[in-house]
Design a protein around this motif. Structure first.
Motif, PDB file in Angstrom:
ATOM      1  N   LEU A 119       0.890  -1.180  -0.008  1.00 61.66           N
ATOM      2  CA  LEU A 119      -0.113  -0.022   0.173  1.00 61.66           C
ATOM      3  C   LEU A 119       0.691   1.327   0.061  1.00 61.66           C
ATOM      4  O   LEU A 119       0.589   2.192  -0.758  1.00 61.66           O
ATOM      5  N   TYR A 120       2.016   1.268   0.618  1.00 64.43           N
ATOM      6  CA  TYR A 120       2.895   2.314   1.123  1.00 64.43           C
ATOM      7  C   TYR A 120       3.612   2.466  -0.433  1.00 64.43           C
ATOM      8  O   TYR A 120       4.330   3.858  -0.500  1.00 64.43           O
ATOM      9  N   ALA A 130      -4.428   6.977   5.621  1.00 65.24           N
ATOM     10  CA  ALA A 130      -5.962   7.280   5.738  1.00 65.24           C
ATOM     11  C   ALA A 130      -6.722   5.829   5.557  1.00 65.24           C
ATOM     12  O   ALA A 130      -7.478   5.327   6.117  1.00 65.24           O
ATOM     13  N   VAL A 131      -6.042   5.067   4.445  1.00 72.87           N
ATOM     14  CA  VAL A 131      -6.699   3.773   4.147  1.00 72.87           C
ATOM     15  C   VAL A 131      -6.323   2.741   5.551  1.00 72.87           C
ATOM     16  O   VAL A 131      -7.246   2.090   5.801  1.00 72.87           O
ATOM     17  N   ALA A 169     -10.519  -3.992  -7.816  1.00 66.81           N
ATOM     18  CA  ALA A 169     -10.416  -5.300  -6.983  1.00 66.81           C
ATOM     19  C   ALA A 169      -9.879  -5.111  -5.795  1.00 66.81           C
ATOM     20  O   ALA A 169     -10.501  -5.742  -4.777  1.00 66.81           O
ATOM     21  N   VAL A 170      -8.895  -4.349  -5.310  1.00 67.80           N
ATOM     22  CA  VAL A 170      -8.527  -3.836  -4.157  1.00 67.80           C
ATOM     23  C   VAL A 170      -9.580  -3.071  -3.623  1.00 67.80           C
ATOM     24  O   VAL A 170      -9.612  -3.170  -2.134  1.00 67.80           O
ATOM     25  N   VAL A 171     -10.079  -2.170  -4.062  1.00 62.46           N
ATOM     26  CA  VAL A 171     -11.078  -1.036  -3.481  1.00 62.46           C
ATOM     27  C   VAL A 171     -12.166  -2.075  -2.812  1.00 62.46           C
ATOM     28  O   VAL A 171     -12.687  -1.805  -1.909  1.00 62.46           O
ATOM     29  N   GLY A 186       3.448 -10.414   7.860  1.00 65.90           N
ATOM     30  CA  GLY A 186       3.323  -8.957   8.424  1.00 65.90           C
ATOM     31  C   GLY A 186       3.061  -7.969   7.342  1.00 65.90           C
ATOM     32  O   GLY A 186       3.244  -6.816   7.306  1.00 65.90           O
ATOM     33  N   ARG A 187       2.822  -8.339   5.886  1.00 67.34           N
ATOM     34  CA  ARG A 187       2.843  -7.517   4.841  1.00 67.34           C
ATOM     35  C   ARG A 187       1.298  -7.769   4.336  1.00 67.34           C
ATOM     36  O   ARG A 187       0.619  -8.640   4.500  1.00 67.34           O
ATOM     37  N   ASP A 188       0.864  -6.529   3.869  1.00 67.50           N
ATOM     38  CA  ASP A 188      -0.445  -6.462   3.049  1.00 67.50           C
ATOM     39  C   ASP A 188       0.078  -7.355   1.658  1.00 67.50           C
ATOM     40  O   ASP A 188       1.087  -7.450   1.202  1.00 67.50           O
ATOM     41  N   ALA A 189      -1.337  -7.605   1.034  1.00 70.43           N
ATOM     42  CA  ALA A 189      -1.182  -8.157  -0.236  1.00 70.43           C
ATOM     43  C   ALA A 189      -0.428  -7.237  -1.278  1.00 70.43           C
ATOM     44  O   ALA A 189      -0.573  -6.043  -0.949  1.00 70.43           O
ATOM     45  N   PRO A 190       0.126  -7.728  -2.247  1.00 75.58           N
ATOM     46  CA  PRO A 190       0.771  -6.713  -3.367  1.00 75.58           C
ATOM     47  C   PRO A 190      -0.048  -5.983  -3.974  1.00 75.58           C
ATOM     48  O   PRO A 190      -1.215  -6.317  -4.232  1.00 75.58           O
TER      49      PRO A 190
END
Length: 202
Positions: A119-120, A130-131, A169-171, A186-190
């Motif tokens: 995300l970053y 914010a997300v 799809a992410v939204v 520990g990571r968000d999905a790519p």
């Protein structure tokens, strides 16, 4: 004689009321707050109160970003230490809360090697924050704004910009659920930004 004793008692009460407030003992710190995290003896009262107000949510944010409670706590401690050293200057600035949030963000980033495509990596920091705060950690717009040192309409605007940039799809997967757990690593999905030829584009 009794009048003199009454006057002396009133003076003692007034003296106790005006005495400096000492930091709470370690056993009374909320959420297991360690020494040196804003509640230590000798810290300015306004600084200790500021940390007490925000620290639990700082830790929640750091834990989610880093994916590990211990490293997340270390990042918060590092941020609090830096903030303590610059507190007087921060108070003279326009927005101490926003300044503290930037310090925390730097400390969290320095505490781990971010994976590419998260995300970053896909969004500007204000949008990604914010997300995370609103969707991943379930904070209201007001709570997120209070933490970031901004106002709710600005957080809402950052969310709209993020939703326009992210793949469709992410939204669709963004949910408001309290303290959503990151993946086991520990990571968000790519995530890849939306573009004319990229994922979610068109």
């Amino acid at each position: 004689m009794s009048a003199d004793r009454g006057a002396a008692a009133r003076t003692a009460v007034r003296t106790r009321a005006e005495a400096p407030i000492s930091a709470a003992p370690e056993s009374d710190r909320a959420d297991g707050e360690p020494a040196g995290s804003g509640g230590s003896a000798g810290a300015p009262i306004d600084f200790a109160a500021f940390c007490l107000l925000h620290r639990a949510r700082w830790a929640q944010y750091a834990r989610h970003r880093v994916g590990d409670p211990v490293r997340g706590e270390r990042a918060v401690q590092s941020a609090v230490a830096e903030l303590a050293g610059t507190w007087a200057d921060m108070l003279r600035g326009p927005n101490p809360t926003a300044g503290a949030w930037r310090i925390l963000g730097r400390a969290v980033t320095a505490s781990h090697a971010p994976a590419r495509g998260t995300l970053y990596d896909a969004l500007p920091w204000p949008q990604a924050d914010a997300v995370v705060l609103h969707y991943r950690l379930g904070m209201t717009l007001t709570a997120a704004a209070d933490l970031m040192g901004t106002d709710p309409p600005e957080v809402a605007a950052q969310l709209v910009l993020a939703e326009r940039s992210l793949p469709t799809a992410v939204v669709r997967t963004l949910e408001r659920r309290p303290d959503a757990a990151p993946r086991p690593d520990g990571r968000d999905a790519p995530i890849h930004p939306r573009g004319p030829d990229g994922p979610g584009g068109g």
